[in-house]
Each structure stands twice: as structure tokens, then as C-alpha cells.
Motif scaffolding. Structure first.
Motif, mmCIF file in Angstrom:
data_model
loop_
_atom_site.group_PDB
_atom_site.id
_atom_site.type_symbol
_atom_site.label_atom_id
_atom_site.label_comp_id
_atom_site.label_asym_id
_atom_site.label_seq_id
_atom_site.Cartn_x
_atom_site.Cartn_y
_atom_site.Cartn_z
ATOM 1 N N GLU A 284 34.200 74.796 4.155
ATOM 2 C CA GLU A 284 35.043 75.979 4.002
ATOM 3 C C GLU A 284 34.436 77.145 4.792
ATOM 4 O OE1 GLU A 284 37.902 75.611 2.428
ATOM 5 O OE2 GLU A 284 37.321 73.546 1.933
ATOM 6 N N PRO A 285 35.240 77.858 5.605
ATOM 7 C CA PRO A 285 34.708 78.970 6.397
ATOM 8 C C PRO A 285 34.637 80.277 5.616
ATOM 9 C CG PRO A 285 37.010 78.605 6.959
ATOM 10 C CD PRO A 285 36.658 77.561 5.932
ATOM 11 N N TYR A 286 33.471 80.931 5.656
ATOM 12 C CA TYR A 286 33.272 82.257 5.081
ATOM 13 C C TYR A 286 32.786 83.188 6.191
ATOM 14 C CZ TYR A 286 33.604 80.484 0.278
ATOM 15 O OH TYR A 286 34.044 79.925 -0.906
ATOM 16 N N VAL A 287 33.333 84.389 6.238
ATOM 17 C CA VAL A 287 32.934 85.342 7.279
ATOM 18 C C VAL A 287 31.642 86.048 6.881
ATOM 19 C CG1 VAL A 287 33.570 87.409 8.580
ATOM 20 C CG2 VAL A 287 35.316 85.702 8.020
ATOM 21 N N ILE A 288 30.653 85.974 7.747
ATOM 22 C CA ILE A 288 29.392 86.688 7.563
ATOM 23 C C ILE A 288 29.492 88.077 8.191
ATOM 24 C CG2 ILE A 288 26.910 86.678 8.023
ATOM 25 C CD1 ILE A 288 27.142 83.649 8.420
ATOM 26 N N GLU A 289 30.087 88.128 9.392
ATOM 27 C CA GLU A 289 30.168 89.389 10.113
ATOM 28 C C GLU A 289 31.213 89.298 11.214
ATOM 29 O OE1 GLU A 289 26.555 90.182 12.238
ATOM 30 O OE2 GLU A 289 26.597 88.278 13.311
ATOM 31 N N TYR A 290 31.642 90.456 11.666
ATOM 32 C CA TYR A 290 32.404 90.587 12.913
ATOM 33 C C TYR A 290 31.507 91.269 13.937
ATOM 34 C CZ TYR A 290 36.935 90.141 10.353
ATOM 35 O OH TYR A 290 37.997 89.725 9.597
ATOM 36 N N ASN A 291 31.616 90.844 15.193
ATOM 37 C CA ASN A 291 31.097 91.615 16.319
ATOM 38 C C ASN A 291 32.282 91.896 17.236
ATOM 39 O OD1 ASN A 291 27.842 89.968 16.664
ATOM 40 N ND2 ASN A 291 28.558 91.493 15.231
ATOM 41 N N VAL A 292 32.263 93.025 17.916
ATOM 42 C CA VAL A 292 33.440 93.434 18.681
ATOM 43 C C VAL A 292 33.249 93.214 20.183
ATOM 44 C CG1 VAL A 292 34.174 95.045 16.917
ATOM 45 C CG2 VAL A 292 32.651 95.855 18.724
ATOM 46 N N ARG A 293 32.408 92.265 20.500
ATOM 47 C CA ARG A 293 32.133 91.885 21.891
ATOM 48 C C ARG A 293 31.623 90.456 21.855
ATOM 49 N NH1 ARG A 293 26.950 90.757 20.126
ATOM 50 N NH2 ARG A 293 26.456 92.333 18.583
ATOM 51 N N LEU A 294 31.366 89.888 22.990
ATOM 52 C CA LEU A 294 30.782 88.552 23.017
ATOM 53 C C LEU A 294 29.342 88.602 22.525
ATOM 54 C CD1 LEU A 294 32.036 87.007 26.381
ATOM 55 C CD2 LEU A 294 32.786 86.446 24.066
ATOM 56 N N GLY A 295 28.891 87.504 21.939
ATOM 57 C CA GLY A 295 27.519 87.434 21.450
ATOM 58 C C GLY A 295 26.540 87.131 22.569
ATOM 59 N N ASP A 296 25.303 87.373 22.282
ATOM 60 C CA ASP A 296 24.236 87.071 23.228
ATOM 61 C C ASP A 296 23.087 86.484 22.401
ATOM 62 O OD1 ASP A 296 22.310 87.026 25.195
ATOM 63 O OD2 ASP A 296 22.482 89.132 25.751
ATOM 64 N N PRO A 297 22.838 85.179 22.467
ATOM 65 C CA PRO A 297 22.965 84.303 23.629
ATOM 66 C C PRO A 297 24.215 83.410 23.692
ATOM 67 C CG PRO A 297 21.571 83.251 22.021
ATOM 68 C CD PRO A 297 21.976 84.581 21.424
ATOM 69 N N GLU A 298 25.170 83.552 22.780
ATOM 70 C CA GLU A 298 26.325 82.639 22.805
ATOM 71 C C GLU A 298 27.105 82.710 24.115
ATOM 72 O OE1 GLU A 298 26.151 83.986 18.376
ATOM 73 O OE2 GLU A 298 25.702 84.832 20.352
ATOM 74 N N THR A 299 27.206 83.911 24.699
ATOM 75 C CA THR A 299 27.948 84.066 25.962
ATOM 76 C C THR A 299 27.417 83.119 27.026
ATOM 77 O OG1 THR A 299 28.297 86.389 25.460
ATOM 78 C CG2 THR A 299 28.639 85.724 27.734
ATOM 79 N N GLU A 300 26.096 83.002 27.081
ATOM 80 C CA GLU A 300 25.482 82.167 28.112
ATOM 81 C C GLU A 300 25.767 80.685 27.892
ATOM 82 O OE1 GLU A 300 22.266 85.084 26.937
ATOM 83 O OE2 GLU A 300 24.447 85.079 26.717
ATOM 84 N N ALA A 301 26.197 80.322 26.675
ATOM 85 C CA ALA A 301 26.552 78.922 26.397
ATOM 86 C C ALA A 301 28.053 78.670 26.542
ATOM 87 C CB ALA A 301 26.094 78.535 24.987
ATOM 88 N N ILE A 302 28.886 79.666 26.182
ATOM 89 C CA ILE A 302 30.335 79.404 26.195
ATOM 90 C C ILE A 302 30.982 79.659 27.559
ATOM 91 C CG2 ILE A 302 30.496 79.860 23.722
ATOM 92 C CD1 ILE A 302 31.952 82.457 24.373
ATOM 93 N N LEU A 303 30.525 80.676 28.300
ATOM 94 C CA LEU A 303 31.168 80.945 29.593
ATOM 95 C C LEU A 303 31.018 79.786 30.585
ATOM 96 C CD1 LEU A 303 30.676 84.741 30.417
ATOM 97 C CD2 LEU A 303 32.634 83.567 29.399
#
Length: 430
Positions: A284-303
Motif C-alpha cells: 500500500e502506498p503512503y506519502v512521506i513527502e512531496y518535492n516540487v522538482r526532480l530529486g537528486d540523485p534520482e534525476t541521474e538515474a531516471i533521465l
């Protein structure tokens, strides 16, 4: 069309790298950028908080698109500034206005938003120094571990998981009374600890329609086995094995769609990325937080996994055509490993010469974060210094390539985690 990217980390380097693949991006500028962004793009030595100077630069260099990587600039209202300035309002700004940026700028606002729209999240209460004694009593009767969050921006370090009452009180005092995080800690959100596996989900939205981007899992702790202090991020993996169609359908129905309806209900004009930090609790998904931009280091993995033209995706955002945009994604696994300065996330030295960058395999991506160029040398200039990303047919292959690249790059006291993705290797693939 000329593009200005605002920020100086590996996220901004990755954005510049991806946008440079588009035939529509004529010139790409990065403010202030780093040693990596200076190689193929033009750095602009401008403080990201100096909106007036950024506006002058945008005018002087005929900028038509501004991509805001930094959450600080968004929370301070850079989009509002451009929109309210007559000679800048034609520029497409990728990033929400100040009202939308509050989703990241205030943990208390985020939690109350989640509550208002019945989006699954951990139970919580918010305290200030004025009701410090109430906070102490709340912690005295709370189950452990418990999560304490500085309300404002704290560079990814304002979240502490306290294992017992004494540790919780020490954390509370350091935030509220000793101002460990400055104004960011003037309010503290205390919430229940959720047991599960984290995953980061990303969308690009105009506040009505959205495009779902590849998901990722990042690793915040400095030590292997997820131990030690929180950091800005030590690595990331995409895709995430447990994120299957069933889980994502729950995320869409219970999280993404109610979030967008909430933005509309509150008349929040939102144009940009939304990063949704989730905890998978028994499916089940629970929200921990929102960020209003891409994450870092996630950007370097998803782009690196996005095959579609990123510039065209931004144009679809501008033209309100996200609903018909077909995102093409590479099915391979991306593994990102961050190299950091010794001592990070606490005290560390700068100015160390970095070697081995020229010996990294050509098919492995190197994104600069805390670096600067002095003559013909690349020097460390921050805590998180270099991110390396490798693609592989499976998680093991991607990690092997990323770790090999990390070992090749060196400077005095450099450190990296060799166990990124360790927990996912034990999970079945979706």
C-alpha cells in the motif's frame, strides 16, 4: 530556442545533458553550474537567489525556457517573479509558483494538504517552541521509532528517525531551541514511523494533466547497510522491482489524481515536476513527502532511461498537451552511485584534485555536482562531488558498471557506498 537551467548539482548537469540531445535546444546555459556543465554548455556565475540578475541574463541571452532545478529558488518564488515581470512573462518556466512550492517548502503544509484530500500518509502533529512542553508530552507517549522533520528546507538533512524518547528529545531541542536548521526548524513535524520500502515517483504536470516518469529508489544514509547520518543522497536505482502495475494503479488512484484535484481545489497554478516520496507498506502506498522538482540523485538515474526528447516534453507542458504525450522509456536498469568528500555530511575539505575522470568507460555517464575547474584541473567543491550512472540489462550488471566507474575516479579522502541497491537485489522483479 535558448534554455537556462538554474542550479549547480548533478541534477542540473543531467538536465543539461538530456536537453542537449534535442535539436530544438540551441544554446544551454547553467546558473551557476559546475565543472561538468562548463564542458559542453555555458555556465553563468549568478546566485540563484538573485532573481533580478537572472532576469537580466535571460533578457540579454534571449532565453525562452527556464528549467528550475533548485527547490530554494522555487520556494522563494522565481516563477512568480518571471510571470509578474512584463518583459519575462513569455518565458516558459518549468517549476511551480510559490504557492505550489509550499508542498516542499513546508512539511506542515504538505501534511495538512495530504489530510485535506484523504491521501494516505503517516499520522502526525506539528509543534513550535511555544508549545515545546506539549511536544515533549506527545513524544513521551509516542511509539518508537518516531520521525521528526524540520518544517522548512534543510538540504535533505532535516529528517531524523529517533529510536527512543531520549534521542527524540535531543532532536527536538536541537531543532526548536538550538536552531540546528535555522528558520527551517522553527516548526517540527512529528510523525509515526512507517515500516516498508521507499520509492520515489515523478510526474510532470500542468496542474490538470500529467506524464508519469520512471520511478526510482534513492539511498540517503551515509553508511553501508543504510546506517549513519542522512545525506542529500548517496545513490539511486531505476526501475524499482516491486513497482508493478498493481502498485502503480494504487499510486495513481490514491495519490496522484487526488493530489492534482487538490491543487485545482486550492487554485494552485502548478507547472512543473512533482516528486512524490512514497513508502510501500505491505503493498500500500503512503506519502512521506512531496518535492516540487526532480530529486537528486534520482534525476541521474531516471533521465538516462527516458528516450523521448525532454525539450518536446516541456513544450507539451507549455501547450497543455501532456495527456497525449507518449513517453518512451528504456527498459534497462540504471544505477547511480555518488562519490562524496570524506567527512560528509558533516565537516569536509574542498579543493582536492580529482583524477580518473578520463578513464571511465565511454558508456558510463559522469555527472558533476560539487566540482569546479581551475586551469586544467577539476577540484572538489562540495560534499557530494560526482555521480556516476550506468545502464545494464539487470540490476547486477548496472551496479557492477557503476561501481567500477566509482572506483576509477579518485581524490584524497573520497568515499562512496558500495552497496547501493543491496536491498532490491533480494526482491523479486515485478
Amino acid at each position: 530556442m535558448n534554455v537556462l537551467i538554474i542550479g549547480s548539482g548533478a541534477r542540473e548537469h543531467a538536465l543539461a545533458w538530456k536537453l542537449s540531445q534535442s535539436e530544438y535546444a540551441e544554446k544551454i546555459f547553467v546558473a551557476p553550474g559546475n565543472a561538468g556543465t562548463s564542458v559542453f554548455h555555458t555556465n553563468a556565475s549568478i546566485d540563484i537567489h538573485d532573481f533580478e540578475e537572472l532576469a537580466k541574463f535571460a533578457t540579454d541571452f534571449n532565453i525562452m525556457m527556464v528549467v528550475v532545478g533548485s527547490e530554494n529558488a522555487l520556494v522563494e518564488g522565481i516563477h512568480d517573479y518571471f510571470q509578474e515581470t512584463e518583459y519575462l512573462k513569455h518565458i516558459l518556466v518549468v517549476g511551480p509558483k510559490k504557492a505550489g512550492a509550499l508542498l516542499e517548502g513546508s512539511k506542515d503544509f504538505c501534511k495538512s494538504f495530504l489530510q485535506r484530500y484523504n491521501i494516505p500518509t503517516a499520522r502526525y502533529q506539528t509543534f513550535t517552541e511555544d508549545n515545546y512542553r506539549d511536544a515533549v508530552e506527545y513524544l513521551r507517549h509516542h511509539s518508537y521509532p518516531v520521525v521528526l522533520k524540520a518544517d522548512g528546507l534543510a538540504a535533505g538533512k532535516g529528517v531524523i528517525i529517533a529510536q527512543n524518547f531520549d534521542e527524540a528529545i535531543d532532536t527536538l531541542e536541537s531543532m526548536l531551541r538550538n536552531q540546528k536548521f535555522g528558520k527551517a526548524g522553527s516548526k517540527v513535524v512529528i510523525e509515526e514511523f512507517l515500516v516498508g520500502i521507499e520509492v520515489s515517483v515523478f510526474i510532470l504536470t500542468d496542474g490538470r494533466e500529467y506524464v508519469l516518469l520512471p520511478e526510482a529508489k534513492d539511498y540517503k544514509r551515509i553508511g553501508e547497510g543504510d546506517t549513519g547520518l542522512n545525506t542529500g543522497g548517496m545513490g539511486a536505482i531505476s526501475p524499482v522491482p516491486f513497482v508493478d502495475d498493481v502498485f502503480m494503479q494504487k499510486v495513481k488512484e490514491r495519490v496522484i489524481e487526488p493530489t492534482i484535484k487538490g491543487l485545482q481545489a486550492e487554485n494552485i497554478d502548478y507547472t512543473g515536476f512533482l516528486f512524490i516520496g512514497l513508502m510501500n507498506v505491505n503493498g500500500e502506498p503512503y506519502v512521506i513527502e512531496y518535492n516540487v522538482r526532480l530529486g537528486d540523485p534520482e534525476t541521474e538515474a531516471i533521465l538516462p532511461r527516458i528516450k523521448s526528447d525532454l525539450f518536446e516534453l516541456f513544450l507539451a507542458l507549455h501547450d497543455h498537451k501532456l495527456g497525449s504525450f507518449q513517453l518512451e522509456v528504456d527498459p534497462r536498469t540504471a544505477a547511480t552511485v555518488f562519490l562524496v568528500s570524506g567527512g560528509y555530511p558533516e565537516g569536509f575539505d574542498k579543493g582536492k584534485e580529482i583524477s580518473g575522470l578520463d578513464r571511465v568507460d565511454a558508456d558510463t555517464l559522469v555527472f558533476h555536482a560539487g566540482t569546479k575547474r581551475v586551469d586544467d584541473k577539476i577540484l572538489s567543491n562540495g560534499g557530494r562531488v560526482i555521480a556516476v550512472t550506468a545502464l545494464g540489462e539487470n540490476l547486477e550488471a548496472a551496479l557492477a558498471k557503476a561501481n567500477a566507474a566509482a572506483e576509477t575516479i579518485n581524490w584524497s579522502d573520497r568515499y562512496y557506498r558500495r552497496d547501493i541497491g543491496f536491498d532490491l537485489q533480494r526482491l523479486p522483479t515485478a
